[in-house]
Design a protein around this motif. Sequence first.
Motif, PDB file in Angstrom:
ATOM      1  N   ILE A  33       0.952  -1.163  -0.006  1.00  0.00           N
ATOM      2  CA  ILE A  33       0.039  -0.154   0.071  1.00  0.00           C
ATOM      3  C   ILE A  33       0.872   1.339  -0.070  1.00  0.00           C
ATOM      4  O   ILE A  33       2.040   1.305   0.443  1.00  0.00           O
ATOM      5  CB  ILE A  33      -0.922   0.041   1.116  1.00  0.00           C
ATOM      6  N   GLY A  34       0.278   2.651  -0.422  1.00  0.00           N
ATOM      7  CA  GLY A  34       1.029   3.572  -0.481  1.00  0.00           C
ATOM      8  C   GLY A  34       0.138   4.638  -1.252  1.00  0.00           C
ATOM      9  O   GLY A  34      -0.543   4.075  -2.182  1.00  0.00           O
ATOM     10  N   ALA A  35       0.534   5.877  -1.399  1.00  0.00           N
ATOM     11  CA  ALA A  35      -0.217   6.841  -1.981  1.00  0.00           C
ATOM     12  C   ALA A  35       0.505   6.660  -3.270  1.00  0.00           C
ATOM     13  O   ALA A  35       1.105   6.020  -3.903  1.00  0.00           O
ATOM     14  CB  ALA A  35       0.422   8.201  -1.434  1.00  0.00           C
ATOM     15  N   ASN A  36      -0.447   7.359  -4.298  1.00  0.00           N
ATOM     16  CA  ASN A  36      -0.201   7.618  -5.663  1.00  0.00           C
ATOM     17  C   ASN A  36       1.445   8.129  -5.883  1.00  0.00           C
ATOM     18  O   ASN A  36       1.806   8.997  -5.303  1.00  0.00           O
ATOM     19  CB  ASN A  36      -1.083   8.554  -6.356  1.00  0.00           C
ATOM     20  N   GLY A  37       1.968   7.570  -6.893  1.00  0.00           N
ATOM     21  CA  GLY A  37       3.576   7.870  -7.067  1.00  0.00           C
ATOM     22  C   GLY A  37       4.441   7.279  -6.004  1.00  0.00           C
ATOM     23  O   GLY A  37       5.725   7.873  -6.175  1.00  0.00           O
ATOM     24  N   ALA A  38       4.048   6.478  -4.960  1.00  0.00           N
ATOM     25  CA  ALA A  38       5.178   5.874  -4.070  1.00  0.00           C
ATOM     26  C   ALA A  38       6.163   4.981  -4.758  1.00  0.00           C
ATOM     27  O   ALA A  38       7.145   4.663  -4.229  1.00  0.00           O
ATOM     28  CB  ALA A  38       4.391   5.157  -2.913  1.00  0.00           C
ATOM     29  N   GLY A  39       5.604   4.383  -5.963  1.00  0.00           N
ATOM     30  CA  GLY A  39       6.593   3.311  -6.675  1.00  0.00           C
ATOM     31  C   GLY A  39       5.914   1.883  -6.575  1.00  0.00           C
ATOM     32  O   GLY A  39       6.589   1.210  -7.053  1.00  0.00           O
ATOM     33  N   LYS A  40       4.583   1.846  -6.316  1.00  0.00           N
ATOM     34  CA  LYS A  40       3.828   0.764  -6.333  1.00  0.00           C
ATOM     35  C   LYS A  40       3.923  -0.070  -7.723  1.00  0.00           C
ATOM     36  O   LYS A  40       4.241  -1.053  -7.870  1.00  0.00           O
ATOM     37  CB  LYS A  40       2.549   0.606  -5.570  1.00  0.00           C
ATOM     38  N   ALA A 194      -6.112   1.183   1.614  1.00  0.00           N
ATOM     39  CA  ALA A 194      -5.294   0.469   2.850  1.00  0.00           C
ATOM     40  C   ALA A 194      -6.334  -0.455   3.494  1.00  0.00           C
ATOM     41  O   ALA A 194      -6.246  -1.594   3.905  1.00  0.00           O
ATOM     42  CB  ALA A 194      -4.528   1.290   3.534  1.00  0.00           C
ATOM     43  N   ASN A 195      -7.507   0.280   3.820  1.00  0.00           N
ATOM     44  CA  ASN A 195      -8.582  -0.333   4.602  1.00  0.00           C
ATOM     45  C   ASN A 195      -8.983  -1.761   4.171  1.00  0.00           C
ATOM     46  O   ASN A 195      -8.829  -2.651   4.823  1.00  0.00           O
ATOM     47  CB  ASN A 195      -9.801   0.537   4.774  1.00  0.00           C
ATOM     48  N   VAL A 196      -9.501  -1.556   2.851  1.00  0.00           N
ATOM     49  CA  VAL A 196      -9.916  -2.921   2.461  1.00  0.00           C
ATOM     50  C   VAL A 196      -8.882  -4.245   2.165  1.00  0.00           C
ATOM     51  O   VAL A 196      -8.946  -5.216   2.681  1.00  0.00           O
ATOM     52  CB  VAL A 196     -10.717  -3.079   1.239  1.00  0.00           C
ATOM     53  N   SER A 197      -7.606  -3.664   1.921  1.00  0.00           N
ATOM     54  CA  SER A 197      -6.377  -4.519   1.409  1.00  0.00           C
ATOM     55  C   SER A 197      -5.895  -5.192   2.808  1.00  0.00           C
ATOM     56  O   SER A 197      -5.626  -6.259   2.846  1.00  0.00           O
ATOM     57  CB  SER A 197      -5.549  -3.916   0.395  1.00  0.00           C
ATOM     58  N   LEU A 198      -5.615  -4.420   3.756  1.00  0.00           N
ATOM     59  CA  LEU A 198      -5.078  -4.683   5.025  1.00  0.00           C
ATOM     60  C   LEU A 198      -6.091  -5.740   5.517  1.00  0.00           C
ATOM     61  O   LEU A 198      -5.515  -6.619   6.377  1.00  0.00           O
ATOM     62  CB  LEU A 198      -4.728  -3.607   5.928  1.00  0.00           C
ATOM     63  N   LYS A 199      -7.205  -5.556   5.681  1.00  0.00           N
ATOM     64  CA  LYS A 199      -8.068  -6.501   6.130  1.00  0.00           C
ATOM     65  C   LYS A 199      -8.036  -7.985   5.676  1.00  0.00           C
ATOM     66  O   LYS A 199      -8.359  -8.767   6.368  1.00  0.00           O
ATOM     67  CB  LYS A 199      -9.632  -6.084   6.036  1.00  0.00           C
ATOM     68  N   ILE A 200      -7.607  -8.354   4.351  1.00  0.00           N
ATOM     69  CA  ILE A 200      -7.575  -9.483   3.968  1.00  0.00           C
ATOM     70  C   ILE A 200      -6.117  -9.900   3.761  1.00  0.00           C
ATOM     71  O   ILE A 200      -5.845 -11.102   3.494  1.00  0.00           O
ATOM     72  CB  ILE A 200      -8.488  -9.711   2.567  1.00  0.00           C
ATOM     73  N   ALA A 201      -5.296  -9.032   4.000  1.00  0.00           N
ATOM     74  CA  ALA A 201      -3.641  -9.380   3.666  1.00  0.00           C
ATOM     75  C   ALA A 201      -2.980 -10.119   4.868  1.00  0.00           C
ATOM     76  O   ALA A 201      -3.317  -9.943   6.112  1.00  0.00           O
ATOM     77  CB  ALA A 201      -2.819  -8.101   3.555  1.00  0.00           C
ATOM     78  N   HIS A 202      -2.478 -11.306   4.614  1.00  0.00           N
ATOM     79  CA  HIS A 202      -1.699 -12.008   5.683  1.00  0.00           C
ATOM     80  C   HIS A 202      -0.320 -11.115   6.029  1.00  0.00           C
ATOM     81  O   HIS A 202      -0.147 -11.066   7.122  1.00  0.00           O
ATOM     82  CB  HIS A 202      -1.131 -12.988   5.121  1.00  0.00           C
ATOM     83  N   GLN A 203       0.395 -10.660   4.856  1.00  0.00           N
ATOM     84  CA  GLN A 203       1.468  -9.836   4.911  1.00  0.00           C
ATOM     85  C   GLN A 203       1.277  -8.351   4.183  1.00  0.00           C
ATOM     86  O   GLN A 203       0.404  -8.498   3.357  1.00  0.00           O
ATOM     87  CB  GLN A 203       2.745 -10.408   4.492  1.00  0.00           C
ATOM     88  N   ALA A 204       1.909  -7.390   4.909  1.00  0.00           N
ATOM     89  CA  ALA A 204       1.782  -5.979   4.080  1.00  0.00           C
ATOM     90  C   ALA A 204       2.827  -5.178   4.149  1.00  0.00           C
ATOM     91  O   ALA A 204       3.611  -5.319   5.084  1.00  0.00           O
ATOM     92  CB  ALA A 204       0.404  -5.594   4.620  1.00  0.00           C
ATOM     93  N   TYR A 205       3.080  -4.259   3.190  1.00  0.00           N
ATOM     94  CA  TYR A 205       3.968  -3.483   2.977  1.00  0.00           C
ATOM     95  C   TYR A 205       3.631  -2.052   2.902  1.00  0.00           C
ATOM     96  O   TYR A 205       2.591  -2.040   2.154  1.00  0.00           O
ATOM     97  CB  TYR A 205       5.127  -3.739   2.139  1.00  0.00           C
ATOM     98  N   LEU A 214       7.225   0.762   6.287  1.00  0.00           N
ATOM     99  CA  LEU A 214       6.913  -0.306   7.372  1.00  0.00           C
ATOM    100  C   LEU A 214       6.210  -1.641   6.725  1.00  0.00           C
ATOM    101  O   LEU A 214       5.994  -1.881   5.524  1.00  0.00           O
ATOM    102  CB  LEU A 214       5.387   0.157   7.673  1.00  0.00           C
ATOM    103  N   GLU A 215       6.449  -2.727   7.377  1.00  0.00           N
ATOM    104  CA  GLU A 215       5.903  -4.132   7.043  1.00  0.00           C
ATOM    105  C   GLU A 215       5.457  -4.791   8.250  1.00  0.00           C
ATOM    106  O   GLU A 215       5.954  -4.551   9.517  1.00  0.00           O
ATOM    107  CB  GLU A 215       7.114  -4.830   6.207  1.00  0.00           C
ATOM    108  N   GLY A 216       4.610  -5.581   8.024  1.00  0.00           N
ATOM    109  CA  GLY A 216       4.161  -6.431   9.121  1.00  0.00           C
ATOM    110  C   GLY A 216       2.746  -7.257   8.742  1.00  0.00           C
ATOM    111  O   GLY A 216       2.756  -7.316   7.334  1.00  0.00           O
ATOM    112  N   THR A 217       2.081  -7.929   9.386  1.00  0.00           N
ATOM    113  CA  THR A 217       0.827  -8.615   9.065  1.00  0.00           C
ATOM    114  C   THR A 217      -0.270  -7.541   8.921  1.00  0.00           C
ATOM    115  O   THR A 217      -0.148  -6.333   9.167  1.00  0.00           O
ATOM    116  CB  THR A 217       0.265  -9.344  10.230  1.00  0.00           C
ATOM    117  N   GLY A 218      -1.338  -8.046   7.852  1.00  0.00           N
ATOM    118  CA  GLY A 218      -2.229  -6.967   7.787  1.00  0.00           C
ATOM    119  C   GLY A 218      -2.849  -6.447   8.935  1.00  0.00           C
ATOM    120  O   GLY A 218      -3.151  -5.230   9.256  1.00  0.00           O
ATOM    121  N   LYS A 219      -3.179  -7.215   9.934  1.00  0.00           N
ATOM    122  CA  LYS A 219      -3.775  -6.823  11.191  1.00  0.00           C
ATOM    123  C   LYS A 219      -2.968  -5.944  12.052  1.00  0.00           C
ATOM    124  O   LYS A 219      -3.361  -4.826  12.441  1.00  0.00           O
ATOM    125  CB  LYS A 219      -3.879  -7.981  12.174  1.00  0.00           C
TER     126      LYS A 219
END
Length: 238
Positions: A33-40, A194-205, A214-219
């Motif tokens: 996740i990240g804002a527009n232009g972050a490099g995703k 971020a809200n919807v994606s973190l809710k279903i993600a096991h791992q997130a960056y 930052l990195e960690g589990t979605g929760k």
Amino acid sequence: MLKIEDLKVSYGGIQALKGINLEVQEGKIVALIGANGAGKSTTLRSIVGLTKPEAGKITYHGEDLSKVQTKDMVSKGITLVPEGRRVFSNLTVLENIKIGAFYRKDEKNIKEDIEWVYSLFPRLKERTWQLAGTLSGGEQQMLAVGRALMSRPKLLMMDEPSLGLAPLIVKEIFNIIEEIHKQGVTILLIEQNANVSLKIAHQAYVMETGTITLEGTGKELLTNEEVKKAYLGESVHG
């Protein structure tokens, strides 16, 4: 499964990625996740070979992806649902779905997979002969996902699947992403939402201006104060 190590990418003297590290483990949903232009999107383009890194390494099951041509990614089991859906607007829903199986020769299984896509997206079945360009944004997103599934991906990458869609449709798309994951597909999600994606993600960056901050589990990231403040529209006290 997929490993990015110290990846650096520049466009015209500007460093878009400043040495990122990211890992997608088999059988997981991973969110970037990240804002527009972050490099995703640059990260995604680098994975599929559309952008050549100046340094770093991307491996898939231990194989160096820089040696694999973009057109051969699908046969390796890597499929991308691009941002903006990119359906073939002058072809029917069914023709678009069949394009996803362009390199397959197993006719019987292709038919079964078309039925599988229709079971995931009943709305597409109702519109089988409709031209893709006449579908709503949400239906086009469903079609883009359905088309990608026809290649039987092991790793499905999605670039901003919720972009420009109404909240109810976003919820529906994300329910389907979870369903696809249950059927054994590993998923890398690139999202501003971020809200919807973190809710279903096991791992997130979390990515900011070409760096993973930052990195960690979605929760963990859902409850992280910095993430709440920057991406979830809540105050630090909220």
